[in-house]
Motif scaffolding. Structure first.
Motif, short mmCIF file in Angstrom:
data_model
loop_
_atom_site.label_atom_id
_atom_site.label_comp_id
_atom_site.label_asym_id
_atom_site.label_seq_id
_atom_site.Cartn_x
_atom_site.Cartn_y
_atom_site.Cartn_z
N GLY A 242 0.84 -1.20 0.00
CA GLY A 242 0.00 0.00 0.00
C GLY A 242 0.87 1.24 0.00
O GLY A 242 1.70 1.42 0.90
N ILE A 243 0.72 2.06 -1.02
CA ILE A 243 1.48 3.32 -1.11
C ILE A 243 0.49 4.45 -0.88
O ILE A 243 -0.45 4.63 -1.67
N LEU A 244 0.70 5.17 0.20
CA LEU A 244 -0.27 6.16 0.65
C LEU A 244 0.16 7.58 0.28
O LEU A 244 1.33 7.92 0.38
N LYS A 245 -0.81 8.37 -0.14
CA LYS A 245 -0.58 9.79 -0.44
C LYS A 245 -1.51 10.61 0.44
O LYS A 245 -2.69 10.75 0.14
N PRO A 246 -0.96 11.16 1.54
CA PRO A 246 -1.83 11.95 2.41
C PRO A 246 -2.28 13.23 1.69
O PRO A 246 -1.56 13.80 0.88
N LYS A 247 -3.49 13.62 1.98
CA LYS A 247 -4.06 14.83 1.39
C LYS A 247 -3.34 16.05 1.96
O LYS A 247 -3.22 16.20 3.18
N THR B 223 4.63 15.20 5.92
CA THR B 223 5.40 14.02 6.31
C THR B 223 4.82 13.39 7.57
O THR B 223 4.63 12.18 7.64
N ASP B 224 4.52 14.23 8.57
CA ASP B 224 3.93 13.73 9.81
C ASP B 224 2.59 13.05 9.55
O ASP B 224 2.31 12.00 10.11
N ARG B 225 1.75 13.65 8.71
CA ARG B 225 0.46 13.07 8.38
C ARG B 225 0.64 11.73 7.68
O ARG B 225 -0.09 10.78 7.92
N GLY B 226 1.65 11.64 6.80
CA GLY B 226 1.92 10.39 6.10
C GLY B 226 2.33 9.27 7.05
O GLY B 226 1.87 8.14 6.92
N TRP C 232 1.62 9.11 10.30
CA TRP C 232 0.43 8.78 11.09
C TRP C 232 -0.50 7.89 10.28
O TRP C 232 -1.03 6.91 10.79
N LEU C 233 -0.68 8.22 9.01
CA LEU C 233 -1.57 7.45 8.14
C LEU C 233 -1.08 6.01 7.97
O LEU C 233 -1.87 5.06 7.96
N CYS C 234 0.23 5.82 7.86
CA CYS C 234 0.79 4.47 7.74
C CYS C 234 0.43 3.62 8.95
O CYS C 234 0.00 2.47 8.81
N TYR C 235 0.60 4.18 10.15
CA TYR C 235 0.27 3.43 11.36
C TYR C 235 -1.23 3.17 11.46
O TYR C 235 -1.66 2.10 11.91
N HIS C 236 -2.03 4.13 11.04
CA HIS C 236 -3.49 3.96 11.05
C HIS C 236 -3.89 2.81 10.11
O HIS C 236 -4.68 1.94 10.50
N VAL C 237 -3.32 2.78 8.92
CA VAL C 237 -3.63 1.71 7.96
C VAL C 237 -3.14 0.37 8.49
O VAL C 237 -3.82 -0.64 8.34
N LEU C 238 -1.99 0.34 9.15
CA LEU C 238 -1.50 -0.90 9.77
C LEU C 238 -2.54 -1.45 10.75
O LEU C 238 -2.85 -2.64 10.73
N GLY C 239 -3.08 -0.58 11.59
CA GLY C 239 -4.11 -1.00 12.53
C GLY C 239 -5.34 -1.55 11.82
O GLY C 239 -5.90 -2.57 12.23
N LEU C 240 -5.75 -0.89 10.74
CA LEU C 240 -6.91 -1.37 9.98
C LEU C 240 -6.64 -2.72 9.33
O LEU C 240 -7.48 -3.63 9.38
N VAL C 241 -5.45 -2.87 8.75
CA VAL C 241 -5.09 -4.12 8.07
C VAL C 241 -5.06 -5.28 9.05
O VAL C 241 -5.54 -6.38 8.76
N GLN C 242 -4.53 -5.04 10.25
CA GLN C 242 -4.41 -6.12 11.22
C GLN C 242 -5.76 -6.54 11.82
O GLN C 242 -5.84 -7.53 12.51
N HIS C 243 -6.81 -5.77 11.53
CA HIS C 243 -8.14 -6.11 12.02
C HIS C 243 -9.11 -6.43 10.89
O HIS C 243 -10.32 -6.36 11.07
N LEU C 244 -8.59 -6.79 9.73
CA LEU C 244 -9.48 -7.17 8.62
C LEU C 244 -10.25 -8.44 8.98
O LEU C 244 -9.67 -9.40 9.48
N PRO C 245 -11.56 -8.44 8.71
CA PRO C 245 -12.36 -9.63 9.03
C PRO C 245 -11.84 -10.87 8.30
O PRO C 245 -11.53 -10.83 7.12
N GLY C 246 -11.73 -11.97 9.03
CA GLY C 246 -11.31 -13.24 8.45
C GLY C 246 -9.80 -13.45 8.46
O GLY C 246 -9.34 -14.57 8.31
N PHE C 247 -9.03 -12.39 8.61
CA PHE C 247 -7.57 -12.50 8.62
C PHE C 247 -7.07 -12.56 10.06
O PHE C 247 -7.62 -11.93 10.96
#
Length: 144
Positions: free
Chosen positions: A17-22, A33-36, A38-53
């Motif tokens: 996942g390559i993220l481009k913060p707004k 840079t700081d937003r980017g 933060w966004l990486c860690y936020h997406v990590l949290g979301l990915v680790q809680h994907l249903p079924g995984f």
């Protein structure tokens, strides 16, 4: 290399996942840079809680807080789904540029090796300004 069966290969399936913060405004690169990050860690949290995984706790690597010496930054994790490991990398577009074209890039090393075996001098295409400045600095230090 010795032959290995597929059961020993952990990352047959991978996702990056390559993220481009707004951007809030054009002049604020530091907050971008700081937003980017933060966004990486936020997406990590979301990915680790994907249903079924099921996350694999021993396969989380934080190269953002602890970058590799060559400047590589990214978050890595692994998930399990029906016995299949899925490797996930999360980074910003800026981190991706460093990974693909900067000191962290593997292509420059491997492609340069192939070209030198062919006595092909087109490797000059891969010279970058930052590498030239490091070579110049190295020559200055060695010569002094």
């Amino acid at each position: 290399k010795a032959e290995e069966n597929l059961e020993h290969i952990a990352d047959v399936v991978a996702l990056r996942g390559i993220l481009k913060p707004k951007k809030e405004n054009e002049d604020d690169d530091e907050n971008d840079t700081d937003r980017g990050v933060w966004l990486c860690y936020h997406v990590l949290g979301l990915v680790q809680h994907l249903p079924g995984f099921q996350p694999v706790p021993t396969r989380v690597k934080d190269y953002i807080s602890f970058p590799k010496p060559n400047g590589y930054q990214s978050l890595h994790t692994a998930l399990m789904l029906n016995g299949q490991t899925v490797e996930v990398q999360i980074r910003t577009a800026a981190m991706h540029r460093v990974a693909e074209y900067g000191m962290a890039s593997h292509w420059a090393y491997t492609d340069g090796k192939k070209r030198s075996n062919r006595n092909d001098f087109s490797h000059e295409l891969y010279n970058t300004p930052w590498l030239a400045s490091i070579k110049e600095w190295q020559n200055d230090v060695v010569c002094s």
